[in-house]
Enzyme design. Structure first.
Site, PDB file in Angstrom:
ATOM      1  CB  VAL A 128     -21.792 -62.004  13.562  1.00  0.00           C
ATOM      2  CG1 VAL A 128     -22.655 -62.425  12.370  1.00  0.00           C
ATOM      3  CG2 VAL A 128     -20.477 -61.408  13.087  1.00  0.00           C
ATOM      4  CB  CYS A 129     -26.393 -63.104  14.230  1.00  0.00           C
ATOM      5  SG  CYS A 129     -28.067 -63.771  14.192  1.00  0.00           S
TER       6      CYS A 129
END
Length: 341
Positions: free
Chosen positions: A131-132
């Site tokens: 994520v990210c």
């Protein structure tokens, strides 16, 4: 965005196709956190899996938990204190490994023991996701070599420079390359996790989860991280009137001479100053705005593709198709099939 042609890979060839636990048992899901982790990178995926447990019918599809190395009490970048489970043994059963991002990710990447654990743990998992900026930790573990990936748009350049063997795509919300998934910034992790749930439990359950979480839209990976209009706002103070002219004349002449005339500048001066203000050439900005207008028309109207291509200034369906493949990684027909009402 799925590249199924990359499924047979050397690095993760040992990733088991079938989880090493009973199909009736909850799928073990591990979300890796670290000091100064982005709170929503942890909480977003966790909540999607937890809501899927509520919406998935009989039994619990998932057994999610937060894990961390070293001191299992850590502080997220937002200041919230988290208590995580210690890192499990590398050969313990796991279905999905999710790597969160955040300001502390580079410090996590500098820990060779953690990178080695991530690499080994990924070999046990059916799939691994970031994520990210968690993609940086996937890169440190060698899991992005030769693969397509994405991170927060602000950090795509740094990720590409740090891991040149990876193919970084700055636009998508999330990317799947074989068993390795990666998402753009922060809330895009929720979109990625919804896609994981859809793969496991079907589209109906994923949509039920999205509705329960009051998501505006369950976005497939090919959606852009942000709109063309938003991307051009950096130059709005100086070129706001030009942007309005473009929006009002998408089907007309938007060549560099026409734009320079509308802006009251020479072609050379417009090209230089516009690039400085927005990071794009005028021609690329026009293409993005035309693609965005066409996307809206495809999703919200029943107009034929040929007419949309003409009214949005592409001239032909083929020209619009090439622009869509560049910016959306899908044809106009595929885009309408996925997003059309």
């Amino acid at each position: 965005m799925v590249d199924r042609g990359t499924l047979p890979r050397q690095d993760l060839a040992e990733m088991p196709k079938i989880p090493r636990f009973s199909p009736d048992a909850p799928r073990p899901v591990e979300v890796l956190a670290f000091p100064a982790v982005q709170l929503l990178d942890v909480a977003g995926p966790l909540q999607v899996f937890a809501t899927a447990n509520e919406q998935g019918g009989v039994g619990l599809p998932y057994a999610p938990r937060v894990i961390a190395a070293g001191d299992v009490a850590l502080t997220a970048s937002a200041g919230l204190r988290l208590v995580a489970d210690p890192l499990p043994d590398r050969d313990a059963p796991v279905d999905t490994l999710v790597i969160a991002g955040g300001p502390g990710v580079l410090a996590a990447c500098a820990d060779p023991a953690l990178s080695a654990w991530v690499r080994a743990r990924a070999g046990q998992a059916r799939r691994v996701a970031s994520v990210c900026t968690g993609a940086f930790l996937l890169g440190a573990a060698g899991l992005l070599d030769g693969r397509r990936a994405v991170t927060h748009w602000k950090h795509c350049g740094a990720l590409a420079a740090r891991y040149p063997q990876a193919r970084i795509e700055p636009d998508p919300i999330f990317v799947r390359d074989g068993p390795v998934w990666s998402s753009a910034g922060v809330t895009a992790g929720i979109d990625l996790t919804l896609a994981l749930v859809e793969e496991d439990l079907g589209r109906a359950v994923a949509l039920a989860v999205a509705r329960h979480l009051v998501m505006f839209l369950k976005r497939p990976g090919g959606q852009a991280q942000f709109s063309a209009t938003l991307a051009l706002q950096a130059g709005e103070e100086r070129f706001g009137r030009l942007h309005a002219f473009i929006a009002d004349n998408l089907s007309g002449d938007l060549s560099l001479p026409a734009l320079a005339g509308a802006a009251g500048m020479s072609e050379r001066s417009l090209s230089r100053h516009y690039l400085e203000a927005t990071g794009l050439t005028p021609a690329k900005a026009v293409e993005r705005l035309r693609v965005e207008a066409a996307r809206r028309a495809l999703a919200e109207t029943a107009q034929p593709v040929k007419r949309i291509a003409q009214t949005c200034g592409f001239g032909s369906e083929e020209t619009m198709r090439r622009s869509f493949l560049r910016h959306v990684a899908a044809t106009p027909q595929d885009y309408r099939a996925r997003f059309g009402g």
